[in-house]
Design a protein around this motif. Structure first.
Motif, short mmCIF file in Angstrom:
data_model
loop_
_atom_site.label_atom_id
_atom_site.label_comp_id
_atom_site.label_asym_id
_atom_site.label_seq_id
_atom_site.Cartn_x
_atom_site.Cartn_y
_atom_site.Cartn_z
N SER A 369 38.77 27.65 53.03
CA SER A 369 39.31 26.35 52.60
C SER A 369 40.05 26.49 51.27
N GLY A 370 40.68 25.42 50.89
CA GLY A 370 41.44 25.43 49.65
C GLY A 370 40.58 25.59 48.42
N SER A 371 39.28 25.31 48.52
CA SER A 371 38.40 25.44 47.36
C SER A 371 37.85 26.85 47.21
N LEU A 372 38.19 27.73 48.18
CA LEU A 372 37.65 29.08 48.12
C LEU A 372 38.27 29.84 46.96
N SER A 373 37.46 30.46 46.13
CA SER A 373 38.00 31.25 45.02
C SER A 373 38.65 32.50 45.56
N SER A 374 39.59 33.05 44.81
CA SER A 374 40.34 34.21 45.26
C SER A 374 40.30 35.30 44.21
N ASN A 375 40.32 36.55 44.66
CA ASN A 375 40.43 37.67 43.73
C ASN A 375 41.82 38.27 43.78
N THR A 376 42.77 37.52 44.35
CA THR A 376 44.16 37.96 44.39
C THR A 376 45.07 36.79 44.03
N TYR A 377 45.94 37.00 43.02
CA TYR A 377 46.93 35.99 42.63
C TYR A 377 48.31 36.64 42.58
N ARG A 378 49.33 35.83 42.87
CA ARG A 378 50.71 36.26 42.72
C ARG A 378 51.25 35.67 41.43
N ALA A 379 51.99 36.47 40.68
CA ALA A 379 52.54 36.01 39.41
C ALA A 379 54.00 36.44 39.32
N TRP A 380 54.85 35.50 38.91
CA TRP A 380 56.25 35.83 38.62
C TRP A 380 56.43 35.82 37.11
N ASP A 381 57.08 36.84 36.62
CA ASP A 381 57.43 36.89 35.20
C ASP A 381 58.20 35.61 34.84
N LYS A 382 57.78 34.95 33.80
CA LYS A 382 58.43 33.69 33.43
C LYS A 382 59.90 33.89 33.05
N HIS A 383 60.30 35.14 32.75
CA HIS A 383 61.69 35.44 32.41
C HIS A 383 62.39 36.20 33.54
N ALA A 437 40.72 40.15 33.94
CA ALA A 437 39.36 40.15 34.46
C ALA A 437 38.76 38.76 34.48
N THR A 438 39.11 37.92 33.52
CA THR A 438 38.55 36.57 33.48
C THR A 438 39.08 35.71 34.63
N LEU A 439 40.23 36.08 35.21
CA LEU A 439 40.82 35.30 36.29
C LEU A 439 40.40 35.83 37.66
N VAL A 440 40.47 37.15 37.85
CA VAL A 440 40.24 37.73 39.18
C VAL A 440 39.11 38.76 39.19
N GLY A 441 38.48 38.98 38.06
CA GLY A 441 37.44 39.99 38.00
C GLY A 441 37.99 41.36 37.64
N GLN A 442 37.10 42.28 37.37
CA GLN A 442 37.49 43.62 36.93
C GLN A 442 38.29 44.35 38.01
N ASN A 443 37.97 44.13 39.28
CA ASN A 443 38.65 44.85 40.36
C ASN A 443 39.58 43.95 41.18
N GLY A 444 39.82 42.74 40.70
CA GLY A 444 40.72 41.84 41.41
C GLY A 444 42.17 42.25 41.24
N SER A 445 43.05 41.46 41.84
CA SER A 445 44.46 41.83 41.87
C SER A 445 45.35 40.69 41.40
N VAL A 446 46.24 40.99 40.49
CA VAL A 446 47.34 40.10 40.12
C VAL A 446 48.62 40.86 40.44
N VAL A 447 49.31 40.45 41.49
CA VAL A 447 50.54 41.13 41.90
C VAL A 447 51.70 40.47 41.18
N VAL A 448 52.33 41.23 40.29
CA VAL A 448 53.38 40.70 39.44
C VAL A 448 54.75 41.00 40.05
N THR A 449 55.57 39.97 40.15
CA THR A 449 56.98 40.14 40.50
C THR A 449 57.79 40.00 39.22
#
Length: 731
Positions: A369-383, A437-449
């Motif tokens: 569901s939409g309330s499920l926490s995730s250990n993967t986020y997508r991020a776009w460089d603000k610039h 780590a505070t967002l996705v944990g030590q082994n989580g993923s933030v995939v940056v574009t």
């Protein structure tokens, strides 16, 4: 496969000064559902309907002033890979039938994956027992794209100047649902992490990886792309023409129509949803969540100079800006809670631990569901910036005689601000705290574009062209080139064992600089057409009777040939680091000396080298023995290896594209003639021979040093010989 297309077009002259055109196009492409004898695989069906409208109005103010206005709309609907249960055995209760406790939107059951695509750190793929996957991950995607086009061009002829000015407005509407690599049915993977065999892990119910995406329907992203330009073709003198132009374009930052997207502030690590408080201050745009770019100026300069009657010199320079596309699952609308996803990666068994496997019964959650926490986020460089491409050319054409000319030229290109994907949560060193780590944990993923990649291309080109003479015409092209980049783009390079779209070290993109996936040093192509000199009106057989002329006269032979040198190969290895990087290369110790090359060992079997150097000591007293390229690496040191696995927490020293695959060769031939029936009526016969000599051009070898089939080539890049006959009636 079914593909139906149709067009209706109207051209109408309103007056001596006005003409209009209107066109409506429609198409429908769809796949037939294949039949399967046993319902353990669930083939997907695809449908690709298309509609389009184009309008054009040309108004002539005077012979020197002409205006063209245009508008259009196109709609592409893409429904892909919807699973089908062709035998009706499982239906939408398949998961419960096989013991998986999860709901399902499609027929079948969750994919049982034996591919070991989720690499296990330090584990050799040669220890895996490969088995055919079954089930379905439910990767069906649904896309509706609307594109609205508006434009106007005004052409003015002013003495020696031909000036053109114009504007263009594009409106993009993309309504997309993409469930990612794990799909809405889910992926359950057995990787040999607990028994040493993926089949044994399956039998003992030990799961290494599980993932599933939520079935949330489409999101709607929107964008305007607006541009204006001016172009002047200036005839300075009778032998000198200048082309001067400028284009400006604004790419509106992409936003979601209902604010269903989010972004991570890479400076603070805070996650913002579109429209939320503080989003505008963090990203400069509260909806798109990245800054607009207002500097997309694109000058164009060119010239053509004829210093003597048989010679022409041409040159040009131009800048192009465009916002590159990315994979669907890198878009900001793919973030939770708008596209919830669940993934679990177990800790593999070791000598001191049984690991942390899941079971089929618990692998996939019952509710994503939409309330499920995730250990993967997508991020776009603000610039994030549009790509900045500069191209420069210089060539000279010389006429050898009235039929033959030669062109010698140089083409160069550089690119900055190219898209790259980066592992944003990669540790700066083993044992350190992950950046997010505070967002996705030590082994989580933030995939940056981001737009931090670059490329360059330099080529010398030679062309010889012979116009038709005595029935023969031909053209020969040769290019000597070098293409370099530090990122191949998110989708990599198809059929090439090149660099990963992710940098091995996310903090050092320069270390991934090397030959691009399509880098070919030598590239040659040639075409020729020869009308055989036999038959009426020809050099031979001019007086032959009707029957002989119909059988043997008027034949035309066409040939095309192409050849290019091998594409680059990047040598990869097991990932021995513990810093959350997404790819790993081997260590490179010295130049690879190739001997006894075969398709089973493209890198040869010679274990001698010119300058032996010792391999680094294996850490923690662990002894690694691996036969690679005919040489053996053991515990402390060994001699004779060009490549070896990394030892401990280090990045592989092998650069990108250090080796080469086989080259490519192909020759196609065509023979044909027209048989006159009566006046303008004729039968046209044609015989096509594709890859006429059945030349086998091989694909890249396996490039993973830990693979049991390392260096082996198992497939071809070229098609097999194909012969095609056709007969056309012309009247």
């Amino acid at each position: 496969m079914r593909n139906d297309q149709g067009d209706v077009k109207i051209d109408y002259t309103l007056s001596a000064h006005d003409s209009i055109m209107a066109r409506y196009s429609q198409g429908e492409a769809a796949d037939a559902t294949p039949k399967t004898p046993i319902a353990i695989t669930f083939p997907g069906t695809n449908s690709y309907p298309f509609k389009g409208i184009a309008l054009n109005w040309v108004h002539t103010f005077s012979p020197r002033i002409v205006n063209e206005a245009r508008g259009g709309w196109s709609r592409v609907r893409w429904v892909q890979s919807i699973p089908q249960d062709t035998t009706g055995v499982f239906g939408t209760n398949g998961n419960s039938i096989v013991g998986i406790n999860a709901a399902q939107p499609y027929p079948g059951f969750a994919l049982q994956d034996f591919s070991n695509s989720q690499a296990i750190s330090g584990q050799s793929a040669s220890n895996q027992t490969y088995y055919t996957n079954f089930g379905t991950f439910g990767g069906g995607s649904s896309l509706i794209d609307n594109t609205f086009t508006y434009g106007d061009d005004l052409s003015l002829q002013l003495n020696k100047h031909n000036v053109k000015v114009g504007v263009e407005i594009l409106r993009y509407q993309q309504n997309n649902f993409y469930p990612g690599n794990d799909g809405v049915m889910g992926r359950i993977q057995y990787a040999g992490a607990f028994t040493g065999s993926n089949v044994a892990d399956f039998v003992t119910n030990n799961i290494y990886y599980a993932g599933i995406a939520g079935d949330v329907g489409r999101s709607g992203q929107r964008q305007y792309r607006d541009a204006a330009f001016i172009q002047d073709d200036w005839k300075v003198t009778s032998n000198l023409t200048l082309n001067l132009g400028m284009r400006y374009e604004f790419d509106q930052p992409i936003y979601e129509v209902n604010n269903k997207q989010g972004n991570v502030d890479l400076t603070t690590g805070v996650y913002y949803e579109a429209g939320a408080a503080g989003a505008a201050a963090a990203f400069g745009d509260a909806r798109a969540l990245y800054h607009p770019t207002y500097t997309n100026f694109m000058p164009r300069v060119g010239f053509s100079y004829q210093p003597k009657p048989r010679m022409v010199i041409r040159g040009g320079y131009g800048i192009t800006n465009y916002l590159e596309g990315t994979g669907a699952n890198l878009r900001l609308n793919f973030n939770p809670p708008f596209q919830p996803a669940y993934t679990y990666t177990a800790v593999a068994a070791s000598a001191t631990s049984a690991g942390t496997p899941l079971t089929v019964q618990t692998a996939i959650p019952t509710d994503v569901s939409g309330s499920l926490s995730s250990n993967t986020y997508r991020a776009w460089d603000k610039h994030l910036k549009p790509a900045f491409i500069q191209e420069f050319t210089l060539s000279t054409e010389y006429q050898l005689d009235n039929k033959t000319s030669v062109v010698l030229g140089y083409v160069g290109q550089t690119g900055q601000h190219l898209i790259d994907a980066r592992a944003g949560n990669q540790l700066t060193a083993p044992g350190t705290t992950a950046p997010y780590a505070t967002l996705v944990g030590q082994n989580g993923s933030v995939v940056v574009t981001e737009t931090e990649s670059m490329m360059n291309y330099n080529a010398a080109q030679l062309q010889m062209r012979r116009r038709q003479s005595n029935g023969l015409e031909y053209q020969i092209n040769y290019t000597f080139a070098k293409a370099m980049t530090n990122n191949p783009g998110f989708f990599g390079t198809a059929s090439v064992n090149g660099a990963s779209p992710y940098w091995q070290n996310g903090y050092n993109g320069h270390a991934d600089y090397g030959p691009s996936g399509f880098d070919t040093r030598h590239n040659m192509s040639a075409t020729a057409v020869y009308a055989l000199p036999f038959g009426h009106g020809k050099q031979f057989g001019g007086n032959s009777n009707w029957l002989v002329n119909e059988v043997a006269g008027g034949w035309k032979i066409t040939g095309t040939a192409m050849a290019y040198s091998g594409l680059p190969v990047t040598i990869t290895g097991p990932n021995s680091t513990s810093v959350n990087n997404k790819t790993a290369r081997a260590n490179h110790y010295q130049h690879l000396k190739i001997a006894n090359r075969t398709l089973n060992n493209w890198f040869g079997t010679d274990n001698t080298v010119n300058h032996p150097v010792p391999i680094k000591t294996v850490t923690n007293g662990v002894t690694i023995t691996k036969t690679i390229n005919g040489c053996t690496t053991t515990s402390a040191q060994s001699y004779g290896c060009a490549y070896g696995p990394t030892t401990g927490n280090e990045f592989g020293s092998a650069a990108v594209g250090t080796e080469r695959a086989p080259g490519y060769e192909q020759i196609d031939l065509t023979a044909g003639k027209a048989f006159t029936i009566y006046h303008e009526q004729a039968l046209e016969f044609r015989a096509d021979f594709f890859n006429a000599f059945n030349i086998a051009s091989y694909k890249n070898p396996d490039n993973g040093i830990a693979d049991s089939n390392f260096g082996q080539i198992s497939d071809v890049r070229s098609p097999q010989r194909q012969i095609q006959f056709s007969l056309h009636y012309a009247f």
